[in-house]
Design a protein around this motif. Structure first.
Motif, mmCIF file in Angstrom:
data_model
loop_
_atom_site.group_PDB
_atom_site.id
_atom_site.type_symbol
_atom_site.label_atom_id
_atom_site.label_comp_id
_atom_site.label_asym_id
_atom_site.label_seq_id
_atom_site.Cartn_x
_atom_site.Cartn_y
_atom_site.Cartn_z
ATOM 1 N N ILE A 212 0.855 -1.188 0.000
ATOM 2 C CA ILE A 212 0.000 0.000 0.000
ATOM 3 C C ILE A 212 0.893 1.242 0.000
ATOM 4 O O ILE A 212 1.718 1.415 0.896
ATOM 5 C CB ILE A 212 -0.942 0.014 1.211
ATOM 6 C CG1 ILE A 212 -1.796 -1.255 1.240
ATOM 7 C CG2 ILE A 212 -1.831 1.256 1.189
ATOM 8 C CD1 ILE A 212 -2.664 -1.372 2.478
ATOM 9 N N THR A 214 0.783 5.286 0.071
ATOM 10 C CA THR A 214 -0.106 6.401 0.394
ATOM 11 C C THR A 214 0.684 7.699 0.409
ATOM 12 O O THR A 214 1.758 7.774 1.024
ATOM 13 C CB THR A 214 -0.773 6.200 1.770
ATOM 14 O OG1 THR A 214 -1.369 4.905 1.825
ATOM 15 C CG2 THR A 214 -1.831 7.263 2.015
ATOM 16 N N ASP A 215 0.166 8.722 -0.281
ATOM 17 C CA ASP A 215 0.804 10.044 -0.253
ATOM 18 C C ASP A 215 -0.238 11.090 0.132
ATOM 19 O O ASP A 215 -1.437 10.873 -0.019
ATOM 20 C CB ASP A 215 1.440 10.375 -1.607
ATOM 21 C CG ASP A 215 0.406 10.563 -2.720
ATOM 22 O OD1 ASP A 215 -0.276 11.611 -2.734
ATOM 23 O OD2 ASP A 215 0.277 9.674 -3.583
ATOM 24 N N ASN A 216 0.229 12.221 0.614
ATOM 25 C CA ASN A 216 -0.671 13.329 0.974
ATOM 26 C C ASN A 216 -0.566 14.448 -0.059
ATOM 27 O O ASN A 216 -0.575 15.628 0.268
ATOM 28 C CB ASN A 216 -0.348 13.868 2.371
ATOM 29 C CG ASN A 216 1.014 14.568 2.426
ATOM 30 O OD1 ASN A 216 1.895 14.270 1.620
ATOM 31 N ND2 ASN A 216 1.187 15.497 3.352
ATOM 32 N N LEU A 264 -8.065 10.054 -2.072
ATOM 33 C CA LEU A 264 -8.402 10.317 -0.671
ATOM 34 C C LEU A 264 -8.962 11.729 -0.525
ATOM 35 O O LEU A 264 -8.416 12.683 -1.094
ATOM 36 C CB LEU A 264 -7.154 10.155 0.207
ATOM 37 C CG LEU A 264 -6.457 8.789 0.127
ATOM 38 C CD1 LEU A 264 -5.213 8.783 1.003
ATOM 39 C CD2 LEU A 264 -7.401 7.663 0.517
ATOM 40 N N THR A 273 -3.475 10.297 -2.357
ATOM 41 C CA THR A 273 -3.809 9.135 -3.174
ATOM 42 C C THR A 273 -3.269 7.878 -2.507
ATOM 43 O O THR A 273 -2.198 7.903 -1.892
ATOM 44 C CB THR A 273 -3.200 9.268 -4.586
ATOM 45 O OG1 THR A 273 -3.573 10.518 -5.151
ATOM 46 C CG2 THR A 273 -3.677 8.144 -5.494
ATOM 47 N N LYS A 274 -4.025 6.799 -2.636
ATOM 48 C CA LYS A 274 -3.585 5.502 -2.117
ATOM 49 C C LYS A 274 -3.609 4.474 -3.240
ATOM 50 O O LYS A 274 -4.590 4.354 -3.971
ATOM 51 C CB LYS A 274 -4.481 5.039 -0.963
ATOM 52 C CG LYS A 274 -4.045 3.688 -0.381
ATOM 53 C CD LYS A 274 -4.763 3.372 0.926
ATOM 54 C CE LYS A 274 -6.209 3.028 0.695
ATOM 55 N NZ LYS A 274 -6.860 2.535 1.933
ATOM 56 N N GLU A 276 -3.032 0.389 -3.963
ATOM 57 C CA GLU A 276 -2.901 -0.954 -3.402
ATOM 58 C C GLU A 276 -2.446 -1.903 -4.505
ATOM 59 O O GLU A 276 -3.128 -2.056 -5.520
ATOM 60 C CB GLU A 276 -4.220 -1.433 -2.800
ATOM 61 C CG GLU A 276 -4.669 -0.630 -1.590
ATOM 62 C CD GLU A 276 -5.923 -1.200 -0.950
ATOM 63 O OE1 GLU A 276 -6.433 -2.217 -1.464
ATOM 64 O OE2 GLU A 276 -6.380 -0.637 0.065
#
Length: 285
Positions: A212, A214-216, A264, A273-274, A276
């Protein structure tokens, strides 16, 4: 056939009243036997031809299957090479060398030397891993760590990252699959973001292996607007090649393989954004 006809004909000659008169003619019986023999022999001949054809078809099918397997291996090797080219793309090489050059100009000799060593190690590992289908997950984590340390040169102190892994000891993972997704998150999500930039990478193994990312960052919609304003798009990696490689791995290992991208939001505001990535795996022991 001859034996059966003889067993009928001899009693018929010896005892004329053995059969009802004119109902059992020796010539008729012989004709029936001959016809039965011809039919059975013809059927056997057809069966032999069918068996030969089936055997030939089976051989052709096996040959076609082997050719298909070889074609898949060649295609997988081509996609791995394409992924390699994308990972060692001119943009990344230029950015890394430019950042190292800045350190040299700042007379930060120790740091510049450290990053030259990291860069050479990353290139060496990429070349070593590119011809392998699977590598130890420890090697994959080390590769990603080196890559992110080099990328941190460009983002400087605003950028922080975390690499985590749960229950992944002894696993082998597909080589050089995760890094392009990380590059995508950096280029599209974090590069244009103001303030703190955070990236988290989690490897989680339960009954399947999941990575996974994940970024901000600014999110895909805003990134797309920026691309349109710039009149082009960033080809950080061949997404199609990665997708095809995952599909081939799915066919080979018969498991759920692929990736899913999720935007997100917080109160309808994009917060990152995430991604998987579900990938096949092997065990060392």
């Amino acid at each position: 056939m001859v034996l059966c006809w003889g067993l009928y004909y001899v009693p018929f000659v010896i005892t004329t009243d053995l059969y009802p008169e004119k109902t059992m003619n020796p010539i008729l019986i012989l004709s029936i036997f001959v016809a039965s023999y011809v039919i059975l022999n013809y059927s056997q001949s057809l069966n032999r031809k069918k068996e030969i054809e089936l055997k030939k078809n089976k051989q052709d099918l096996e040959a076609a299957y082997k050719e298909l397997e070889l074609s898949k291996k060649n295609e997988l090797a081509f996609l791995q090479l394409k992924s390699l080219k994308s990972q060692m793309n001119p943009h990344f090489i230029f950015n890394s060398l430019n950042s190292i050059q800045d350190l040299i100009l700042q007379q930060n000799t120790d740091s510049s030397y450290d990053y030259v060593v990291l860069f050479s190690q990353l290139v060496r590992n990429t070349l070593n891993y590119s011809n392998k289908n699977f590598i130890a997950i420890d090697k994959e984590l080390e590769f990603l760590e080196i890559y992110l340390q080099l990328e941190k040169l460009r983002f400087e102190d605003d950028f922080t990252y975390t690499i985590q892994h749960t229950n992944t000891g002894g696993l082998l993972v597909p080589s050089l699959i995760v890094q392009p997704f990380i590059e995508n998150a950096l280029i599209h999500g974090l590069l244009h973001k103001e303030g703190k930039k955070q990236l988290t990478i989690d490897f989680i193994f339960t009954d399947h292996l999941l990575c996974i990312i994940t970024d901000n960052g600014i999110g895909r919609k805003e990134a797309k607007k920026i691309q349109e304003r710039q009149g082009g798009h960033h080809e950080s990696f061949a997404l199609e090649a990665i997708q095809q490689r995952l599909e081939i791995l799915k066919e080979q290992y018969g498991t759920e393989v692929g990736y899913h991208v999720q935007d997100l939001y917080d109160n309808k505001l994009a917060t990152g954004t995430k991604v998987e990535i579900r990938m096949p795996y092997k065990k060392k022991y």
